[in-house]
Design a protein around this motif. Structure first.
Motif, PDB file in Angstrom:
ATOM      1  N   ALA A  77     -62.901  30.481  17.587  1.00  0.00           N
ATOM      2  CA  ALA A  77     -63.960  30.028  18.495  1.00  0.00           C
ATOM      3  C   ALA A  77     -63.723  30.528  19.908  1.00  0.00           C
ATOM      4  N   GLY A  78     -62.462  30.642  20.293  1.00  0.00           N
ATOM      5  CA  GLY A  78     -62.152  31.109  21.636  1.00  0.00           C
ATOM      6  C   GLY A  78     -62.602  32.521  21.924  1.00  0.00           C
ATOM      7  N   THR A  79     -62.881  33.298  20.880  1.00  0.00           N
ATOM      8  CA  THR A  79     -63.370  34.665  21.103  1.00  0.00           C
ATOM      9  C   THR A  79     -64.732  34.679  21.787  1.00  0.00           C
ATOM     10  N   VAL A  80     -65.464  33.558  21.729  1.00  0.00           N
ATOM     11  CA  VAL A  80     -66.717  33.458  22.490  1.00  0.00           C
ATOM     12  C   VAL A  80     -66.416  33.601  23.980  1.00  0.00           C
ATOM     13  N   GLY A  81     -65.411  32.874  24.464  1.00  0.00           N
ATOM     14  CA  GLY A  81     -65.043  32.966  25.879  1.00  0.00           C
ATOM     15  C   GLY A  81     -64.531  34.336  26.254  1.00  0.00           C
ATOM     16  N   LEU A  82     -63.772  34.949  25.364  1.00  0.00           N
ATOM     17  CA  LEU A  82     -63.268  36.298  25.615  1.00  0.00           C
ATOM     18  C   LEU A  82     -64.429  37.267  25.816  1.00  0.00           C
ATOM     19  N   GLU A  83     -65.439  37.194  24.962  1.00  0.00           N
ATOM     20  CA  GLU A  83     -66.582  38.108  25.079  1.00  0.00           C
ATOM     21  C   GLU A  83     -67.379  37.853  26.347  1.00  0.00           C
ATOM     22  N   VAL A  84     -67.551  36.583  26.709  1.00  0.00           N
ATOM     23  CA  VAL A  84     -68.303  36.256  27.921  1.00  0.00           C
ATOM     24  C   VAL A  84     -67.650  36.903  29.142  1.00  0.00           C
ATOM     25  N   LEU A  85     -66.328  36.756  29.263  1.00  0.00           N
ATOM     26  CA  LEU A  85     -65.659  37.304  30.438  1.00  0.00           C
ATOM     27  C   LEU A  85     -65.583  38.825  30.396  1.00  0.00           C
ATOM     28  N   GLY A 117     -68.692  18.818  19.879  1.00  0.00           N
ATOM     29  CA  GLY A 117     -68.632  17.845  18.798  1.00  0.00           C
ATOM     30  C   GLY A 117     -67.185  17.401  18.681  1.00  0.00           C
ATOM     31  N   GLY A 118     -66.464  17.994  17.734  1.00  0.00           N
ATOM     32  CA  GLY A 118     -65.038  17.717  17.608  1.00  0.00           C
ATOM     33  C   GLY A 118     -64.195  18.430  18.639  1.00  0.00           C
ATOM     34  N   GLY A 119     -64.766  19.412  19.321  1.00  0.00           N
ATOM     35  CA  GLY A 119     -64.073  20.050  20.428  1.00  0.00           C
ATOM     36  C   GLY A 119     -63.427  21.388  20.133  1.00  0.00           C
ATOM     37  N   GLY A 120     -63.605  21.931  18.930  1.00  0.00           N
ATOM     38  CA  GLY A 120     -62.960  23.196  18.605  1.00  0.00           C
ATOM     39  C   GLY A 120     -63.473  24.358  19.435  1.00  0.00           C
ATOM     40  N   LEU A 121     -64.787  24.435  19.610  1.00  0.00           N
ATOM     41  CA  LEU A 121     -65.368  25.543  20.372  1.00  0.00           C
ATOM     42  C   LEU A 121     -64.980  25.470  21.841  1.00  0.00           C
ATOM     43  N   ILE A 122     -65.172  24.307  22.445  1.00  0.00           N
ATOM     44  CA  ILE A 122     -64.887  24.220  23.878  1.00  0.00           C
ATOM     45  C   ILE A 122     -63.395  24.353  24.152  1.00  0.00           C
ATOM     46  N   ALA A 123     -62.546  23.858  23.241  1.00  0.00           N
ATOM     47  CA  ALA A 123     -61.105  24.016  23.424  1.00  0.00           C
ATOM     48  C   ALA A 123     -60.722  25.491  23.402  1.00  0.00           C
ATOM     49  N   GLY A 124     -61.260  26.244  22.437  1.00  0.00           N
ATOM     50  CA  GLY A 124     -60.942  27.664  22.358  1.00  0.00           C
ATOM     51  C   GLY A 124     -61.430  28.435  23.567  1.00  0.00           C
ATOM     52  N   ILE A 125     -62.664  28.173  23.978  1.00  0.00           N
ATOM     53  CA  ILE A 125     -63.205  28.851  25.154  1.00  0.00           C
ATOM     54  C   ILE A 125     -62.385  28.503  26.395  1.00  0.00           C
ATOM     55  N   CYS A 175     -58.832  19.406  25.436  1.00  0.00           N
ATOM     56  CA  CYS A 175     -59.980  19.122  26.302  1.00  0.00           C
ATOM     57  C   CYS A 175     -59.551  18.340  27.538  1.00  0.00           C
ATOM     58  N   ARG A 176     -58.629  17.403  27.382  1.00  0.00           N
ATOM     59  CA  ARG A 176     -58.123  16.665  28.547  1.00  0.00           C
ATOM     60  C   ARG A 176     -57.508  17.601  29.571  1.00  0.00           C
ATOM     61  N   ARG A 177     -56.838  18.629  29.105  1.00  0.00           N
ATOM     62  CA  ARG A 177     -56.093  19.516  30.001  1.00  0.00           C
ATOM     63  C   ARG A 177     -56.943  20.635  30.581  1.00  0.00           C
ATOM     64  N   PHE A 178     -57.909  21.143  29.829  1.00  0.00           N
ATOM     65  CA  PHE A 178     -58.559  22.388  30.229  1.00  0.00           C
ATOM     66  C   PHE A 178     -60.075  22.291  30.451  1.00  0.00           C
ATOM     67  N   VAL A 179     -60.702  21.188  30.079  1.00  0.00           N
ATOM     68  CA  VAL A 179     -62.150  21.039  30.270  1.00  0.00           C
ATOM     69  C   VAL A 179     -62.391  20.258  31.559  1.00  0.00           C
ATOM     70  N   ASP A 180     -63.299  20.752  32.393  1.00  0.00           N
ATOM     71  CA  ASP A 180     -63.529  20.139  33.700  1.00  0.00           C
ATOM     72  C   ASP A 180     -64.425  18.918  33.642  1.00  0.00           C
ATOM     73  N   ASP A 181     -65.393  18.905  32.730  1.00  0.00           N
ATOM     74  CA  ASP A 181     -66.330  17.778  32.694  1.00  0.00           C
ATOM     75  C   ASP A 181     -67.079  17.810  31.370  1.00  0.00           C
TER      76      ASP A 181
END
Length: 343
Positions: free
Chosen positions: A166-174, A188-196, A256-262
């Motif tokens: 899932a984190g490859t989404v963030g890699l492509e965006v940047l 949802g469960g946080g897999g996508l946002i955690a990876g990004i 998510c606690r460590r790396f998600v802003d909001d």
């Protein structure tokens, strides 16, 4: 710091990107500017269009990465086969990868699964089990089945390989955009946002990562607010792919606690308005789970003026298109929600 402390080091996301590119099982989706949203908000709003993946959502990134890694590194596990629980899109991702690679897969879906997603699942050569309960029940049944049969359970979120994919989404965006101020991600469960978040905070730490959930099922938002996992009520939602509670011990909560802003919440009415917006203004078919980021922008839940630049660059990850025809027809017939008041 991200590399040293994370259960999913950024190098695993880079490895997933290379693995997925070689496999041909997922597409590099476009990151395109939305001129209607940009004009409305006075910001440069881009959409990462995961609706153009082969199964209609981002989910094959994680499931294909998991299955490919096991094929290459743990062939005995690969030969035994896989079990997954899913509200639909994760099941489609597992089915897509397993069938392409010749692996056996069993899927457990909740009784509330979208008819469009259920019909799509029937097209794959997999064992399909419809649970008598909601998503949480289906997930418990899937884990029990995997244990009984000695198969690999592929969580839709609580799995390092799934998160890395899932984190490859963030890699492509940047890679596509030189400067980004904020990325909006359905949760949802946080897999996508955690990876990004893992990738983005390692490469461009100033970028804000903002999650979006429906207030009908705010499991992650409520858990982050409480500082521990809490159980959300089981309510119907147009964002059915984001429904379900977070299993105890999930690595996504700590990430998510460590790396998600909001994490912000949107109403069901705001999600419906966003689905209509995509059809009328963007000529795109987007399911409720994929529309929550646009819902937050349209409803004024995210203020571009607070992102630190005169004209911020915002990326909305549009995660899926798999919506039933009858549901879309009903949503399009609903009266439009009033626009938020101007400042």
């Amino acid at each position: 710091m991200t590399e040293r402390l994370s259960p999913v080091p950024p190098r695993h996301i880079l490895a997933a990107a290379r693995r997925l590119e070689r496999s041909g099982l997922v597409r590099r989706t476009p990151t395109e500017q939305s001129r209607p949203l940009s004009a409305r908000l006075g910001a440069d709003v881009y959409q990462k269009l995961e609706i153009f993946q082969p199964t209609g959502s981002f989910k094959p990134r994680g499931s294909a990465n998991k299955i490919l890694r096991l094929r290459d590194e743990e062939p005995d596990a690969f030969r035994r086969g896989f079990v997954a629980a899913s509200a639909g899109n994760h099941g489609l991702g597992v089915s897509h990868a397993a069938s392409a690679l010749g692996a056996r897969a069993t899927l457990v879906v909740p009784r509330t699964v979208s008819p469009a997603k259920l019909e799509a699942l029937w097209r794959y050569p997999v064992e399909l089990i419809v649970s008598v309960g909601n998503y949480d029940v289906a997930e418990a049944e899937g884990r029990k089945l995997a244990k009984e049969r000695g198969l690999v359970f592929i969580s839709p979120y609580n799995d390092p390989d799934v998160i890395a994919g899932a984190g490859t989404v963030g890699l492509e965006v940047l890679e596509d955009l030189s400067e980004v101020d904020a990325i909006l991600v359905p949760v949802g469960g946080g897999g996508l946002i955690a990876g990004i978040a893992l990738w983005v905070k390692a490469v461009a730490p100033r970028v804000r990562i903002i999650g979006v959930q429906s207030d009908a099922y705010p499991a992650m938002q409520a858990s982050l607010a409480a500082g521990q996992l809490v159980t959300a009520a089981d309510k119907p939602s147009l964002a059915d792919g984001l429904a379900g509670n977070i299993e105890a011990g999930s690595i996504t909560f700590d990430l998510c606690r460590r790396f998600v802003d909001d994490v912000v919440l949107v109403t069901e009415e705001e999600i419906a308005e966003a689905i209509r917006y995509f059809v009328r203004e963007e000529q795109l078919l987007v399911e409720g789970s994929g529309a929550v980021g646009a819902a937050a922008l349209l409803a004024g839940k995210i203020d571009p003026g607070r992102l630190g630049t005169a004209r911020p660059k915002i990326v909305d990850v549009v995660t899926g298109r798999n919506i039933a025809e009858a549901r879309l027809r009903d949503i399009m017939a609903m009266p439009a929600a009033p626009a938020p008041p101007a400042d």
